[in-house]
Design an enzyme around this catalytic site. Structure first.
Site, PDB file in Angstrom:
ATOM      1  N   TYR A  44      16.379  -1.673   3.862  1.00 25.16           N
ATOM      2  CA  TYR A  44      14.880  -1.871   5.008  1.00 25.16           C
ATOM      3  C   TYR A  44      15.272  -1.777   5.787  1.00 25.16           C
ATOM      4  O   TYR A  44      16.438  -2.706   6.371  1.00 25.16           O
ATOM      5  CB  TYR A  44      14.373  -3.232   4.041  1.00 25.16           C
ATOM      6  N   LEU A  48      -0.913  -5.582  -2.895  1.00 23.89           N
ATOM      7  CA  LEU A  48      -2.633  -5.959  -2.788  1.00 23.89           C
ATOM      8  C   LEU A  48      -2.722  -4.083  -2.429  1.00 23.89           C
ATOM      9  O   LEU A  48      -3.738  -2.917  -1.668  1.00 23.89           O
ATOM     10  CB  LEU A  48      -2.319  -5.454  -1.599  1.00 23.89           C
ATOM     11  N   GLY A  88      -2.022  -2.319   1.225  1.00 23.16           N
ATOM     12  CA  GLY A  88      -3.294  -2.775   2.051  1.00 23.16           C
ATOM     13  C   GLY A  88      -4.632  -2.302   1.712  1.00 23.16           C
ATOM     14  O   GLY A  88      -5.912  -2.452   2.053  1.00 23.16           O
TER      15      GLY A  88
END
Length: 340
Positions: free
Chosen positions: A57, A212, A215
């Site tokens: 990451y 989600l 988004g």
């Protein structure tokens, strides 16, 4: 914030996990160190203790930021989960993959970046379809015996591989995988075919990534806001748009954000689930944290399930046929207790 047991272990983790893929500003997006610290402060102050990262990451910046933060706080309060598999350099063919050599090298580098002596949960990040699963499990078990890792977990791997691994670990007396991280949301329900039933069988906690839908389920793209999802993505096609509209409708009825609805749906599916909520702004996390106080009714769940339903295919849909139920249960299907 309430706490759940992670899989079959006694490890207590917050019901939301903080995703930190966006800690760092490499590739032109993400949260700088100061903002990342503020996000972790907000999470900890709300009772959150479960933090998810990976060696790759932000080219290692995520782990470095977490290490700087945790080294100035109570390390034992936090449950740090990181991952190995993906390349963090291009020097040799064993600087990536699931093999033991890369596992040991990657863990040592992660420990340095995290500024800690141990990793609480180590995930295999992505299955390479090369390394024998017994090599992976033996390596993880050795790291646990060395005190460098506390628990083993696995991500983005076929169900049959995980099943074989946990069965072998049980027979050999090795540590089993206690958590499974996969993409799972109202927009991505295919794990319901094999992965989630497998996780339920082995008592593994599912830690959905992209709960989600990147988004999309917040409704921001329908409002014309910009984001990192490309217009041609399946997360923005007609099916996904209809699902998002249903999420927005439920949110309006409850007076909460669409994101709260989408997250809570993953938490009310009848199995142990702790969604990984990423944030690059404090305001994003503050909204996500409100999810813990939300409760979706049976009607809300039914509406969301129906609009997002997928075909399980064989044998999942076959098992649901009335004739199969009658033949298999002799007419007593509705009177017999089912396993959760």
């Amino acid at each position: 914030m309430k706490y759940k047991l992670l899989g079959r272990s006694g490890l207590k983790v917050s019901e939301l996990c903080l995703g930190t893929m966006g800690f760092g500003t490499e590739a032109g997006w993400g949260a700088d160190k100061e903002t990342s610290f503020a996000i972790m402060d907000t999470f900890a102050n709300a009772g959150g203790n479960f933090i998810d990262t990976a060696n790759i990451y932000k080219l290692g910046t995520s782990e470095k930021i977490i290490g700087d933060y945790v080294s100035n706080h109570d390390r034992d309060y936090f449950v740090l989960a990181t991952k190995y598999t993906l390349k963090d350099n291009l020097t040799n063919p064993n600087a990536s993959g699931n093999n033991r050599k890369n596992m040991m090298r990657s863990v040592e580098e992660s420990l340095k970046r995290l500024k800690t002596d141990f990793i609480d949960v180590l995930y295999l990040h992505i299955w390479d379809d090369i390394t024998p699963i017994d090599e992976v499990l033996r390596g993880l078990d050795d790291l646990i015996k060395q005190g460098k890792v506390n628990y083993a977990a696995i991500s983005d791997t076929p169900a049959w591989v995980v099943s074989k691994g946990n069965t072998m670990a049980e027979l050999m007396g090795w540590n089993q995988f206690i958590a499974l991280q996969v993409e799972y949301s109202l927009l991505a329900r295919t794990p319901e075919r094999e992965l989630i039933p497998m996780a339920k069988h082995f008592g593994m906690t599912v830690t959905p990534w992209a709960p989600l839908g990147g988004g999309a389920l917040t409704g921001k793209y329908l409002r014309g806001e910009q984001g990192r999802i490309k217009p041609e993505s399946n997360r923005l096609n007609d099916r996904s748009t209809n699902i998002t509209k249903a999420v927005i409708a439920v949110a309006a009825e409850l007076g909460i954000s669409p994101g709260n609805v989408a997250l809570k749906w993953t938490m009310q599916q009848g199995f142990s689930s702790i969604p990984v909520v990423g944030a690059t702004k404090v305001s994003q996390l503050e909204d996500n944290l409100k999810t813990v106080d939300v409760n979706l009714s049976d009607d809300h769940l039914k509406r969301l399930d129906e609009v997002s339903a997928i075909q399980l295919g064989f044998p999942g849909d076959f098992f649901k046929e009335d004739a199969v139920k009658v033949n298999t249960f002799g007419g007593f299907y509705d009177k017999i207790q089912k396993r959760l």
